[in-house]
Design a protein around this motif. Structure first.
Motif, PDB file in Angstrom:
ATOM      1  N   THR A   1       0.836  -1.193   0.000  1.00 52.62           N
ATOM      2  CA  THR A   1       0.000   0.000   0.000  1.00 52.62           C
ATOM      3  C   THR A   1       0.876   1.251   0.000  1.00 52.62           C
ATOM      4  N   GLY A   2       0.525   2.205  -0.835  1.00 62.30           N
ATOM      5  CA  GLY A   2       1.293   3.439  -0.917  1.00 62.30           C
ATOM      6  C   GLY A   2       2.407   3.422  -1.948  1.00 62.30           C
ATOM      7  N   THR A   3       2.595   2.286  -2.609  1.00 58.35           N
ATOM      8  CA  THR A   3       3.628   2.201  -3.642  1.00 58.35           C
ATOM      9  C   THR A   3       3.282   3.129  -4.805  1.00 58.35           C
ATOM     10  N   SER A   4       4.267   3.921  -5.236  1.00 60.38           N
ATOM     11  CA  SER A   4       4.003   4.907  -6.283  1.00 60.38           C
ATOM     12  C   SER A   4       4.974   4.801  -7.458  1.00 60.38           C
ATOM     13  N   LEU A   5       6.194   4.375  -7.203  1.00 60.50           N
ATOM     14  CA  LEU A   5       7.194   4.251  -8.263  1.00 60.50           C
ATOM     15  C   LEU A   5       7.730   2.825  -8.280  1.00 60.50           C
ATOM     16  N   VAL A   6       7.501   2.138  -9.396  1.00 61.57           N
ATOM     17  CA  VAL A   6       7.897   0.733  -9.523  1.00 61.57           C
ATOM     18  C   VAL A   6       8.807   0.573 -10.738  1.00 61.57           C
TER      19      VAL A   6
ATOM     20  N   GLY B   1      14.637   7.048  -4.352  1.00 57.71           N
ATOM     21  CA  GLY B   1      13.291   7.095  -3.800  1.00 57.71           C
ATOM     22  C   GLY B   1      12.245   6.192  -4.415  1.00 57.71           C
ATOM     23  N   TRP B   2      12.633   5.273  -5.288  1.00 57.90           N
ATOM     24  CA  TRP B   2      11.645   4.353  -5.853  1.00 57.90           C
ATOM     25  C   TRP B   2      11.242   3.322  -4.803  1.00 57.90           C
ATOM     26  N   ASP B   3      10.047   2.756  -4.974  1.00 54.81           N
ATOM     27  CA  ASP B   3       9.449   1.941  -3.911  1.00 54.81           C
ATOM     28  C   ASP B   3       9.689   0.439  -4.041  1.00 54.81           C
ATOM     29  N   THR B   4       9.693  -0.054  -5.277  1.00 60.89           N
ATOM     30  CA  THR B   4       9.702  -1.503  -5.492  1.00 60.89           C
ATOM     31  C   THR B   4      10.381  -1.823  -6.815  1.00 60.89           C
ATOM     32  N   VAL B   5      10.996  -3.001  -6.880  1.00 59.96           N
ATOM     33  CA  VAL B   5      11.532  -3.521  -8.143  1.00 59.96           C
ATOM     34  C   VAL B   5      10.849  -4.840  -8.459  1.00 59.96           C
ATOM     35  N   ILE B   6      10.329  -4.960  -9.673  1.00 61.49           N
ATOM     36  CA  ILE B   6       9.797  -6.232 -10.159  1.00 61.49           C
ATOM     37  C   ILE B   6      10.857  -6.878 -11.033  1.00 61.49           C
ATOM     38  N   ALA B   7      11.259  -8.086 -10.679  1.00 65.90           N
ATOM     39  CA  ALA B   7      12.218  -8.844 -11.477  1.00 65.90           C
ATOM     40  C   ALA B   7      11.425  -9.831 -12.330  1.00 65.90           C
ATOM     41  N   ALA B   8      11.149  -9.450 -13.576  1.00 64.28           N
ATOM     42  CA  ALA B   8      10.318 -10.263 -14.465  1.00 64.28           C
ATOM     43  C   ALA B   8      11.208 -11.159 -15.324  1.00 64.28           C
TER      44      ALA B   8
ATOM     45  N   LEU C   1      18.446  -5.469   0.278  1.00 63.99           N
ATOM     46  CA  LEU C   1      17.879  -5.779   1.590  1.00 63.99           C
ATOM     47  C   LEU C   1      16.967  -4.658   2.086  1.00 63.99           C
ATOM     48  N   ARG C   2      16.962  -3.523   1.425  1.00 68.54           N
ATOM     49  CA  ARG C   2      16.178  -2.372   1.872  1.00 68.54           C
ATOM     50  C   ARG C   2      15.037  -2.023   0.919  1.00 68.54           C
ATOM     51  N   LEU C   3      14.982  -2.671  -0.227  1.00 72.05           N
ATOM     52  CA  LEU C   3      13.971  -2.357  -1.235  1.00 72.05           C
ATOM     53  C   LEU C   3      13.190  -3.625  -1.583  1.00 72.05           C
ATOM     54  N   PRO C   4      11.855  -3.587  -1.548  1.00 74.18           N
ATOM     55  CA  PRO C   4      11.089  -4.790  -1.898  1.00 74.18           C
ATOM     56  C   PRO C   4      11.386  -5.248  -3.332  1.00 74.18           C
TER      57      PRO C   4
END
Length: 209
Positions: free
Chosen positions: A46-51, A74-81, A100-103
């Motif tokens: 919740t609250g994720t804005s930059l992926v 300042g990005w929130d998440t990384v998707i490893a596709a 270890l600090r970024l989902p």
């Protein structure tokens, strides 16, 4: 200093040079090896804005550099596709431990549309084709998913088929076939930070937690 921080390190073992050489994945390491539990994430918080979505990247150096840059700006998440293993030693060294600090969400491409289903994200595809829009004409203040493909193979068909996907490019005054994936990604990531004014007016280090 981090070795004295109980929130970072539970136990410290001093080992011989032979033991260090046998467990380290590098020829000339820095004398420290860590064991940690994987931080598994399966959905957007919740609250994720930059992926940042890494599309079938095969180079762990590029992958790690993108993770490190996304975290720092300042990005929130990384998707490893379907990428190289983001938890490989080379990738972790390249990202300087910021994994270890970024989902990090590891998904097959068949699972990515469901991950973004019913979301308000705009989907931006890094691409050098003629229909691509210059990156500085894009509004990065909106919730955004940015897809970076490999330099060798470009974007996957699955990425191009994402609902509402829009191609963006980096205009260059000199002819150049492509940029390194990590370099191109860093330019887009920085533009989002500039538009959102993330920590660009200070040189103070970001907090650990």
């Amino acid at each position: 200093d981090c070795l004295q921080d109980p929130s970072v390190v539970d136990t410290v073992h001093v080992v011989s040079e032979n033991v260090m050489n046998s467990i380290s994945g590098t020829v000339s390491g820095q004398g420290i090896v860590s064991i940690f539990e994987k931080r598994l994430t399966t959905s957007l918080q919740t609250g994720t804005s930059l992926v940042l979505c890494c599309d079938r990247l095969s180079d762990p150096g590029n992958m790690g550099t993108l993770i490190r840059t996304a975290y720092g700006l300042g990005w929130d998440t990384v998707i490893a596709a379907e990428t190289t293993d983001p938890w490989s030693q080379k990738c972790i060294r390249s990202c300087m431990g910021t994994i270890l600090r970024l989902p990090i969400i590891e998904k097959a491409w068949s699972e990515v549309p469901a991950l973004l289903h019913d979301s308000e994200f705009q989907v931006l595809l890094a691409d050098a084709s003629e229909e691509a829009v210059p990156y500085f004409e894009v509004d990065f203040t909106k919730p955004t998913v940015l897809v970076i493909g490999s330099e060798a193979n470009g974007l996957s068909k699955e990425a191009e088929n994402l609902r509402g996907a829009k191609k963006i490019c980096i205009p260059m005054p000199r002819p150049l076939e492509s940029l390194n994936a990590a370099v191109a990604g860093a330019i887009f990531i920085t533009e989002a930070a500039r538009q959102r004014k993330f920590a660009l007016s200070t040189c103070e280090p970001l907090p650990r937690n």
